[in-house]
Write an enzyme that holds these catalytic residues in place. Structure first.
Site, PDB file in Angstrom:
ATOM      1  N   GLY B 153      -0.748   7.401  -4.845  1.00  0.00           N
ATOM      2  CA  GLY B 153      -1.520   6.152  -4.455  1.00  0.00           C
ATOM      3  C   GLY B 153      -0.637   5.685  -3.194  1.00  0.00           C
ATOM      4  CB  CYS B 154      -2.052   2.768  -1.194  1.00  0.00           C
ATOM      5  SG  CYS B 154      -2.519   1.654  -2.320  1.00  0.00           S
ATOM      6  CE1 TYR B 155       0.572  -2.947  -3.521  1.00  0.00           C
ATOM      7  CE2 TYR B 155      -1.091  -1.958  -4.917  1.00  0.00           C
ATOM      8  CZ  TYR B 155      -0.744  -3.037  -3.963  1.00  0.00           C
ATOM      9  OH  TYR B 155      -1.457  -4.467  -3.841  1.00  0.00           O
ATOM     10  CB  THR B 157       2.900   6.386  -0.425  1.00  0.00           C
ATOM     11  OG1 THR B 157       2.136   7.263  -1.180  1.00  0.00           O
ATOM     12  CG2 THR B 157       3.554   6.886   0.938  1.00  0.00           C
TER      13      THR B 157
END
Lengths: 348, 348, 348, 348
Positions: B153-155, B157
């Site tokens: 996921g973005c967060y 990472t």
């Protein structure tokens, strides 16, 4: 004061964003007459030529800051850069004029701390001693008696109001407070700075002042006063791509017996006209206070752990500056505390 | 692979923001041939009719997701809503097609945790077992061998990369980690949701998912793997009024002997093509990675206290989604890890 | 040129937005070696310290603008304020260096018109005579031979490309052209100006330069050249709350026999690599060209009346500045016209 | 009306942006008591739960739209989608309740034109006949007598006010009017539509409705009434990346003897409380009216040619919707026209 009479009000430094916000609110204040708005650079110019939103609301020209002229006022607001007010305030106080300073000149009690963070010696330490820190939710009765009020900074308002109930009751470790704060760009003022350009600040997000922001000692001083002892605070401000608004996300380590934090917050602020504790589970948006003097607060304990999270939002130009200054004026002058401050936030 | 031959690539679910970002990057990738982009709702339609930025770069129509067709591919990306990939992936793997899933289906190792956070039972627990979590900076060698990679996921990472060096060396209390994260609105996807409207999300800032966001268990799982033991994490995401970008501000309590954190971070990431440790004292802006696959990181210990602050920024659609997926593809297929990923961020 | 050799390229004035955009595009150009980026104010400083998006892409320091140094280049771009290039260009031309000027110094053929609009006498009228106006869609063959190319302004590029097919065929009244143009704020450059602050320019829209903008004589000159006679143009630029993008909405009164305007536009631009005529009925968005060198155009005759409306969008920093400058360089140096210019627009 | 008594006011359809803007203005109106705010979808819910800016200002729940309930009101606002009001208004009028409809149901005099543009037959042609078009600057005396007022659209307000003085005096060619109009995204309403997402609409600019927007026949009807003859209008609306504001740039071909246009505009609007003619040479910004009921206008003749350019700005939700509706209510009910409408625009 006489019910019919209006307060004669002056503003020193009326060209910045806190200046125009004072004007927006004061031209609609029922108990106020604006008698002087000063600006060295714009003297002689119609105020509404600089701020066309005031066309039809204010027929006044910028004037030179002049002690004789300002001495006719009942109260003077300083919306000047740091370091200006401390040179003019002593004269005004002697003339019997009360003062609310929206800059930082009278916020730090310790003049050596002032010099350390603001890079200049304090010009009137004796006046500094009698200045009252103008956070009404902490110091209302002293404000009522004050001749000179230091209006709090924008971050310090949002952060202190959020930590207040927890620290007053000793519910969190005061040596490891964290305040992760986000501000709109108007917090940087109406100055032609590269970093405040739309092309630099929009579509981006960044921290700044990580090694030490001037609001850090101000917040620490206020919280220490609550505790009667020093506190440890990590304060990280961030620049957010919007005009107005501060969102403070506060973290504390819970200690002692469990408490009903929602009830605590509601009870602490139930008589406060400008602090609104949101229902349990809420997350206040900064836009819900855009243009209004409210501080909206929510308290959470995620996953039932030992970390409490407080969300606190204000409009940095209103409750974080001009609105709170007028709230202080109302208290100082015996007016209803909410006079002229009942604007509904602009949404959307 | 044969130097001249190009990888045949398919994308399932090409209409969302991660889908179009995959397309933007893949049409410029030197070793890739796009053979299928599927969308049930847009099948038959020119891809560039939906995304005019692709006019002149891609002459392909959306097709129905079809196992026969997709089985011709060397590798398939899933840019679908959660819960779609887990139904189609087993068939593709049987057909010998490798898969990178950009959704959450294969991110959580524990299927009961998946069910708890995503509200549905997992459809292929056996495949889940062989899935590799695609954070190259942690799992590069396993990714190289993987048939199915769960793209982070973005967060997760931004947060994991920032905590990694500190946790690997045991320098912070792992039970009281705080991640205060801010995301642009594209993180909410290309769905017609009220909260994502310009009139709702611009000129405002708010926290959300305070009681528990789906990326919390993913981050906790990753950090626990580093520690070999559970961690305690408070994770508060915030919606930021911009299109792209994540800024994670991470807080940890230092423990043990003092260390040169700047040197530690530089050394940890010195061979990483997509992690850039900024000079001491820096604060990375999200726009410095807009459109690029970089993660920029700075580490601070404000006022020399016992709290470390890490600032970590990525473009949520690139290093937080499509770019990292292509980085994983490159590793899986023996291509240079940076192939097709050398875009310079768009600034301003 | 020798296939393997790379062009040695210098940039004078590399700190503004067109400068950094040149850098973004040139560090990825396959046939270019950057040998000098000058800036008086930043000399000695790493370029990527000012523009962190270039970290890892460019290892060069700003240098003083110096004729000896710049004379080593094959071609020099000027991304300087108006009035700088005209003082340095003669020396460079004598040294055999070709020049593309992104400022206005060589755009107006008539030196007295230059003086009238730019407030200073022209410094090298003889060079002005040999300068070629760098709009490839009008002057490709002359550009190929030119020693000095005047890169068009951003508005003039969008406006001229939109009017071109209609005027070439005499289909509209040339004496009553209207160009209502809207620009993102980056058009105002990277200067600390009040009007470009996020707090002044976001959440607002306004016209400016209504009584006469410097791009008016430039557009009029170009369109008059097409007609072989003077034209009458009302040009109203507007400031739009976004970073990049120009949208020109053009109005003309149809005259003469009816024509298939869609077919006309498609045919006029069918061989142009950077003009994309949209399908009938379309309305191009500026974001569809964000970061790319495309101009997207649509043509309409609302309600079948006698007024034609052309919609023309570009990225003001790419096709309106740095991208077109590189397109001119490619033409001048015999490279493929699209070399280094195939970026896909960033969307969203 | 009785000085002390307050008007009982109802709002049908209170969940959209015009609904909440009515609420923002009405809770501060000195002569108004809100008795009903209806919403089928939100019935029973606190109004301030949907719009937290109203917390502390309004203690009312959404109710079902119900004729009996609404019949208790003195006046009812419809802030509903097009086609709803025409079904409920006849019943309310019979019950003696006056109505201001903010939708389009009663704007077009010709029911066949209504059907053509809105795709449904009109439900009450007899009521349509008695409806008054609520542009006070044109129809003040009729509004005072009206039972049902059709509140103008946002574009039509800005465009008609700008053309009015010129057409009334026959100074421009009425058959070739051009209105190039730009609107903030709130004009699209509070609906979950893809095109209104922040990620779709910010950092971009586009025209829409080029082949024919519903406000075209409304504007044409109004201007034709002024002329006593049909007019020819090209109207191109554009979507602008901001929340609030309309900027209309109007173009007309001057005819007849020369006139002092600045004096004409000032004289035409000198008694209008909500039209502010700017000084000669000005360019009004939309933000100067953000949150206020003002229309600010400037008139120009660039280069002394034969084309006049009028710049007209409003807040689409205030003078373009809710504010003008309250202005109409004030006129209909014999209140001071500016009652409750003296907000100063929020700037910055």
């Amino acid at each position: 004061m006489n019910q019919g009479a209006k307060l004669k009000i002056g503003i020193v430094g009326g060209t910045g964003y806190t200046g125009v916000e004072l004007l927006r609110l004061l031209v609609q204040h029922p108990n106020v007459e604006l008698t002087a708005v000063t600006s060295r650079s714009e003297a002689g110019q119609d105020v509404h030529a600089l701020y066309p939103n005031l066309r039809g609301h204010l027929d006044l020209q910028f004037s030179q800051p002049d002690l004789d002229n300002l001495s006719q006022c009942d109260l003077v607001f300083f919306a000047t850069p740091n370091g200006v007010a401390m040179k003019l305030v002593p004269g005004l106080l002697q003339a019997g004029v009360r003062v609310v300073d929206l800059a930082a000149d009278f916020r730090l009690k310790d003049p050596s701390l002032w010099q350390q963070w603001y890079g200049m010696p304090h010009a009137c330490e004796d006046v500094l001693e009698q200045a009252v820190y103008g956070l009404p939710e902490m110091n209302r009765s002293q404000i009522a008696e004050a001749k000179i009020v230091a209006n709090p900074g924008c971050y310090p308002t949002a952060v202190q109001l959020g930590f207040l109930p927890l620290l007053e009751r000793g519910l969190i470790d005061p040596m490891h407070l964290i305040a992760d704060a986000k501000s709109g760009v108007s917090g940087a003022g109406r100055e032609a700075k590269l970093g405040s350009l739309l092309c630099e600040a929009s579509e981006s997000f960044k921290a700044y002042g990580v090694s030490g922001h001037r609001h850090l000692p101000e917040i620490s001083q206020g919280l220490a006063e609550v505790m009667g002892a020093p506190v440890g605070l990590t304060f990280i401000p961030h620049l957010t791509p919007m005009i107005r608004g501060i969102h403070a996300t506060l973290y504390g380590r819970l200690q002692g017996a469990a408490a009903d934090l929602q009830a605590l917050f509601e009870s602490r602020f139930k008589d406060e006209p400008f602090v609104d504790v949101m229902p349990a589970g809420s997350a206040p948006e900064t836009r819900s206070v855009k243009g209004s003097n409210q501080c909206r607060i929510a308290v959470h304990v995620p996953q039932g752990g030992d970390t409490v999270v407080v969300l606190s939002v204000i409009d940095n130009l209103v409750k974080g500056a001009a609105g709170q200054a007028i709230q202080n004026m109302n208290i100082m002058c015996g007016l209803p505390e909410s006079a002229g401050l009942n604007q509904v936030a602009l949404m959307p």
